[in-house]
Design a protein around this motif. Structure first.
Motif, PDB file in Angstrom:
ATOM      1  N   SER A 101       0.808  -1.212   0.000  1.00  0.00           N
ATOM      2  CA  SER A 101       0.000   0.000   0.000  1.00  0.00           C
ATOM      3  C   SER A 101       0.842   1.263   0.000  1.00  0.00           C
ATOM      4  O   SER A 101       0.297   2.372  -0.082  1.00  0.00           O
ATOM      5  CB  SER A 101      -0.926   0.011   1.228  1.00  0.00           C
ATOM      6  N   ASP A 165      -7.210  -8.964   6.362  1.00  0.00           N
ATOM      7  CA  ASP A 165      -6.941  -8.842   4.930  1.00  0.00           C
ATOM      8  C   ASP A 165      -6.953  -7.365   4.532  1.00  0.00           C
ATOM      9  O   ASP A 165      -7.963  -6.670   4.712  1.00  0.00           O
ATOM     10  CB  ASP A 165      -8.004  -9.615   4.147  1.00  0.00           C
ATOM     11  N   ASN A 167      -6.739  -6.211   1.508  1.00  0.00           N
ATOM     12  CA  ASN A 167      -7.405  -6.018   0.210  1.00  0.00           C
ATOM     13  C   ASN A 167      -8.912  -6.201   0.287  1.00  0.00           C
ATOM     14  O   ASN A 167      -9.596  -6.227  -0.731  1.00  0.00           O
ATOM     15  CB  ASN A 167      -6.828  -6.987  -0.827  1.00  0.00           C
ATOM     16  N   SER A 168      -9.420  -6.328   1.493  1.00  0.00           N
ATOM     17  CA  SER A 168     -10.858  -6.553   1.656  1.00  0.00           C
ATOM     18  C   SER A 168     -11.657  -5.318   1.233  1.00  0.00           C
ATOM     19  O   SER A 168     -11.235  -4.184   1.432  1.00  0.00           O
ATOM     20  CB  SER A 168     -11.166  -6.894   3.118  1.00  0.00           C
ATOM     21  N   LYS A 169     -12.836  -5.546   0.651  1.00  0.00           N
ATOM     22  CA  LYS A 169     -13.709  -4.447   0.222  1.00  0.00           C
ATOM     23  C   LYS A 169     -14.265  -3.682   1.425  1.00  0.00           C
ATOM     24  O   LYS A 169     -14.636  -2.522   1.314  1.00  0.00           O
ATOM     25  CB  LYS A 169     -14.856  -4.999  -0.618  1.00  0.00           C
ATOM     26  N   GLN A 170     -14.325  -4.336   2.575  1.00  0.00           N
ATOM     27  CA  GLN A 170     -14.879  -3.713   3.771  1.00  0.00           C
ATOM     28  C   GLN A 170     -13.784  -3.153   4.688  1.00  0.00           C
ATOM     29  O   GLN A 170     -13.984  -2.995   5.883  1.00  0.00           O
ATOM     30  CB  GLN A 170     -15.719  -4.729   4.546  1.00  0.00           C
ATOM     31  N   GLY A 171     -12.634  -2.865   4.126  1.00  0.00           N
ATOM     32  CA  GLY A 171     -11.537  -2.379   4.962  1.00  0.00           C
ATOM     33  C   GLY A 171     -10.708  -3.534   5.478  1.00  0.00           C
ATOM     34  O   GLY A 171     -10.511  -4.526   4.785  1.00  0.00           O
ATOM     35  N   SER A 173     -10.743  -6.530   7.132  1.00  0.00           N
ATOM     36  CA  SER A 173     -11.639  -7.569   7.641  1.00  0.00           C
ATOM     37  C   SER A 173     -10.819  -8.718   8.212  1.00  0.00           C
ATOM     38  O   SER A 173      -9.762  -9.069   7.697  1.00  0.00           O
ATOM     39  CB  SER A 173     -12.545  -8.094   6.522  1.00  0.00           C
ATOM     40  N   GLN A 175      -9.805 -12.262   8.579  1.00  0.00           N
ATOM     41  CA  GLN A 175      -9.927 -13.453   7.742  1.00  0.00           C
ATOM     42  C   GLN A 175      -9.728 -14.727   8.555  1.00  0.00           C
ATOM     43  O   GLN A 175     -10.428 -15.729   8.352  1.00  0.00           O
ATOM     44  CB  GLN A 175      -8.910 -13.395   6.612  1.00  0.00           C
ATOM     45  N   GLU A 234     -16.277 -14.502   1.320  1.00  0.00           N
ATOM     46  CA  GLU A 234     -14.919 -14.009   1.517  1.00  0.00           C
ATOM     47  C   GLU A 234     -14.732 -13.339   2.869  1.00  0.00           C
ATOM     48  O   GLU A 234     -13.671 -13.405   3.464  1.00  0.00           O
ATOM     49  CB  GLU A 234     -14.563 -13.001   0.412  1.00  0.00           C
ATOM     50  N   GLU A 235     -15.772 -12.665   3.377  1.00  0.00           N
ATOM     51  CA  GLU A 235     -15.638 -11.879   4.591  1.00  0.00           C
ATOM     52  C   GLU A 235     -15.823 -12.709   5.861  1.00  0.00           C
ATOM     53  O   GLU A 235     -15.655 -12.193   6.959  1.00  0.00           O
ATOM     54  CB  GLU A 235     -16.646 -10.718   4.577  1.00  0.00           C
TER      55      GLU A 235
END
Length: 463
Positions: A101, A165, A167-171, A173, A175, A234-235
């Protein structure tokens, strides 16, 4: 001596043979072969003879170049100490750099994460929570970046490690959640093979004196196996017990451990690929520093112990120099050969208080050390001398907990004082080189008779 002075006074024109014989007789201390090498360096045109002018010019230029190198590269030059935006309200436990990042991550004891851009501006904050522990009881002990799989691992006083994670869409998350550890984890370290990202090792030490490691074999595919009964999506968080890992249920990883530190709190751990060993330290004067070596085809570890008076707070390992530096509570920085436990290879003295942290500046072959009285020292490893002392600029608080992190690629040294975050940034160095002229060279001529190159500098009369 008189003989040396007389030799230099009589020095006119000499061949290689005359020079080596007379230098050996007048000066001594070296062999004829070494004086012959000196002659060849002076006689760059390979004329077969040298005179006093050539010798004197060579010596003056050599000393000048050495002095230029010393002045321009040895001592780091720093910008003013900066206090970054106050974000954390609790003690900062970790500072790390997230390569994927291109940002810095700070984590405080209450689970608040700060994400900082390369410009050191705060990008966002995140509050880490767990389902098992109420937010008011949450206590983060340490954080480590898993760069090859874009994750971070966070340890809690609840004897668990959670893997988030990035790369999670929810920030961030969660795993994986690893629970049921035998003791609260105090420190972690992560290594991965740069040539095969599937091979990685997470090492951690706890308050019961145990050093444990999870060796991953398919990290890029999955750190742990997902049970058939786990929730889909995934989440969804996969919950794993420590006993599952020890039993060998997860085929994509295996565990290693030793208990040589007994009941002493393990303050720092690291895995060195060059030694193929786990390094750990405590504040005890017995088994202070332990190296645990992996043996092929054997599940257990072979250990080597260093007993250091009054213990150490931290260590760092320089693989190219093959040295371990320890931050001594006895005010000393010791340099150790990993294979010699009887005595250190060097002792750096100068601090007046217990040393909190040490870290090598790898390319410069230098070392940071920071002590409890807020004095930062930089050492030259080769000469074992302090070349810089920084003090008086840090916060005046009497009681504090400090964390150091040095990003060598960016030349930034981060230091936290309780919930405050400060940074010392190196000034960019210009590549100073020895030059033959003070101004731009506009013309170069080669003299084939004397085998010399002559340069003409830019004068006001030359357009």
């Amino acid at each position: 001596s008189y003989s040396t002075s007389h030799f230099l006074h009589e020095f006119t024109v000499m061949t290689r043979e005359m020079f080596t014989e007379q230098m050996a007789a007048a000066v001594g201390h070296s062999t004829k072969e070494e004086f012959g090498e000196l002659f060849d360096k002076v006689d760059l045109a390979q004329n077969g003879f040298i005179d006093w002018d050539k010798m004197a010019s060579f010596m003056l230029l050599s000393f000048y170049e050495k002095d230029e190198r010393m002045n321009s590269t040895v001592i780091p030059q720093w910008k003013n100490l900066r206090l970054l935006s106050p974000v954390h309200k609790d003690t900062i436990q970790n500072i790390t750099y997230l390569k994927g990042s291109s940002c810095y991550l700070t984590a405080s004891r209450n689970g608040l994460l700060g994400v900082w851009g390369e410009n050191l501006k705060l990008q966002r904050t995140l509050q880490i929570t767990t389902e098992e522990v109420k937010l008011k009881d949450l206590w983060v002990t340490t954080v480590v970046s898993l760069a090859n799989v874009s994750k971070i691992a966070i340890a809690f006083t609840s004897k668990e490690i959670c893997f988030y994670d990035l790369n999670s869409k929810q920030g961030f998350s969660c795993q994986y959640r690893l629970y049921g550890l035998q003791g609260t984890v105090l420190c972690m370290d992560y290594w991965y093979n740069p040539h095969d990202g599937n091979e990685a090792i997470l090492t951690f030490g706890d308050i019961s004196g145990q050093v444990q490691a999870i060796a991953f074999t398919t990290a890029l595919i999955s750190l742990f196996e997902r049970p058939a009964s786990s929730p889909e999506g995934e989440e969804a968080t996969v919950t794993i017990s420590w006993q599952e890992l020890v039993s060998g249920y997860h085929k994509c990883c295996y565990t290693l451990k030793h208990k040589i530190h007994y009941k002493d709190w393990v303050k720092q751990v690291a895995y060195s690929s060059s030694l193929d060993a786990f390094i750990s330290s405590t504040t005890s004067n017995i088994n202070t520093l332990v190296l645990a070596w992996r043996e092929k085809l054997k599940p257990h570890l072979t250990t080597t112990s260093f007993n250091i008076a009054r213990g150490v707070n931290a260590f760092d390992f320089h693989s190219r120099l093959n040295l371990i530096a320890t931050a001594g509570i006895n005010h000393q920085v010791c340099l150790w050969n990993p294979y010699v436990t009887s005595k250190p290879a060097g002792v750096l003295q100068g601090h007046s208080a217990a040393i909190i942290a040490v870290q090598f500046i790898t390319e410069r072959k230098q070392l940071f050390s920071f002590s409890k009285d807020k004095v930062l020292r930089i050492w030259d490893i080769q000469h074992q001398l302090c070349i810089q002392r920084v003090a008086g600029s840090f916060p005046k608080s009497l009681e504090f907990q400090a964390t150091l992190y040095f990003n060598e690629a960016h030349g930034r040294l981060f230091i936290s004082f309780n919930n405050q975050l400060m940074v010392l940034e190196m000034k960019q160095e210009t590549n100073r080189r020895f030059t033959s002229h003070g101004k731009a060279v506009t013309c170069v001529l080669y003299n084939s008779v004397f085998k010399q190159v002559r340069g003409k500098k830019n004068l006001s009369a030359v357009s």
